[in-house]
Design a protein around this motif. Sequence first.
Motif, PDB file in Angstrom:
ATOM      1  N   PRO A   7       6.553 -11.347  -7.873  1.00  0.00           N
ATOM      2  CA  PRO A   7       5.452 -12.293  -7.689  1.00  0.00           C
ATOM      3  C   PRO A   7       4.067 -11.637  -7.717  1.00  0.00           C
ATOM      4  O   PRO A   7       3.090 -12.279  -8.107  1.00  0.00           O
ATOM      5  CB  PRO A   7       5.741 -12.906  -6.310  1.00  0.00           C
ATOM      6  N   MET A  61       3.179 -19.450  -1.631  1.00  0.00           N
ATOM      7  CA  MET A  61       3.367 -18.254  -2.436  1.00  0.00           C
ATOM      8  C   MET A  61       4.601 -18.424  -3.333  1.00  0.00           C
ATOM      9  O   MET A  61       5.655 -18.823  -2.873  1.00  0.00           O
ATOM     10  CB  MET A  61       3.534 -17.040  -1.522  1.00  0.00           C
ATOM     11  N   GLU A  62       4.453 -18.112  -4.575  1.00  0.00           N
ATOM     12  CA  GLU A  62       5.558 -18.152  -5.531  1.00  0.00           C
ATOM     13  C   GLU A  62       6.460 -16.942  -5.281  1.00  0.00           C
ATOM     14  O   GLU A  62       5.994 -15.804  -5.262  1.00  0.00           O
ATOM     15  CB  GLU A  62       5.017 -18.118  -6.970  1.00  0.00           C
ATOM     16  N   LEU A  63       7.758 -17.149  -5.086  1.00  0.00           N
ATOM     17  CA  LEU A  63       8.681 -16.069  -4.775  1.00  0.00           C
ATOM     18  C   LEU A  63       9.609 -15.693  -5.927  1.00  0.00           C
ATOM     19  O   LEU A  63      10.301 -14.682  -5.851  1.00  0.00           O
ATOM     20  CB  LEU A  63       9.534 -16.435  -3.558  1.00  0.00           C
ATOM     21  N   GLU A  64       9.614 -16.488  -6.963  1.00  0.00           N
ATOM     22  CA  GLU A  64      10.557 -16.240  -8.064  1.00  0.00           C
ATOM     23  C   GLU A  64      10.273 -14.913  -8.759  1.00  0.00           C
ATOM     24  O   GLU A  64       9.127 -14.541  -8.990  1.00  0.00           O
ATOM     25  CB  GLU A  64      10.463 -17.372  -9.088  1.00  0.00           C
ATOM     26  N   LYS A  98      10.737 -13.147 -12.253  1.00  0.00           N
ATOM     27  CA  LYS A  98      10.975 -13.520 -13.655  1.00  0.00           C
ATOM     28  C   LYS A  98      11.747 -12.402 -14.345  1.00  0.00           C
ATOM     29  O   LYS A  98      11.368 -11.235 -14.287  1.00  0.00           O
ATOM     30  CB  LYS A  98       9.646 -13.769 -14.354  1.00  0.00           C
TER      31      LYS A  98
END
Length: 179
Positions: free
Chosen positions: A29, A1-4, A6
């Motif tokens: 996310p 899973m992408e946690l960043e 933006k």
Amino acid sequence: MELEEKTLSTDVIHEGIVTDYLIKEVELPNGKKATREIVLHAPAASVLAITKEGKAVFVKQYRKAIEQAIYEIPAGLVDDGEEPLMAAQRELGEETGYQAGDWKVIAEFYTSVGFCNEYLYVYEATDLSKLDQALELDEDEFLEVVELSYEEAMEKYRAGYMPDSKTVVGLMHWKSKLK
């Protein structure tokens, strides 16, 4: 899973001497938006200074943010272009009148990553000697130098007079050295 998260926009609320305050609109996310309040803070360096008699050198000073006088290990900001060790050495001299012959890094960490980017260096200083001439404190700095044994320091800690992270890290390091 992408946690960043933006960053979509940044609003500078205040530019201060030590800190800047930002509001960041971010995309999470899951695609939803959220607001983040961020404090940008210069890095700092601190010193657990141990005397030949086995006492640590603390400074007692009033901290307006918590409306209390507390005992802390000496510390201060790392100036632009200055190495953290140089800042720790300068602060030890300014705040206590000591210099040290031996320096080691104890820890490096962010103080409160939920809202602030302050990075703190904690050093141990030993082989202490008094400076021939004490360095000058900052003009807005008022403190008392106190040398405490480990037991005395832990009494201050348990009584709530050593509540800040750098000092707690210093105390835990000191405890590990005594074992």
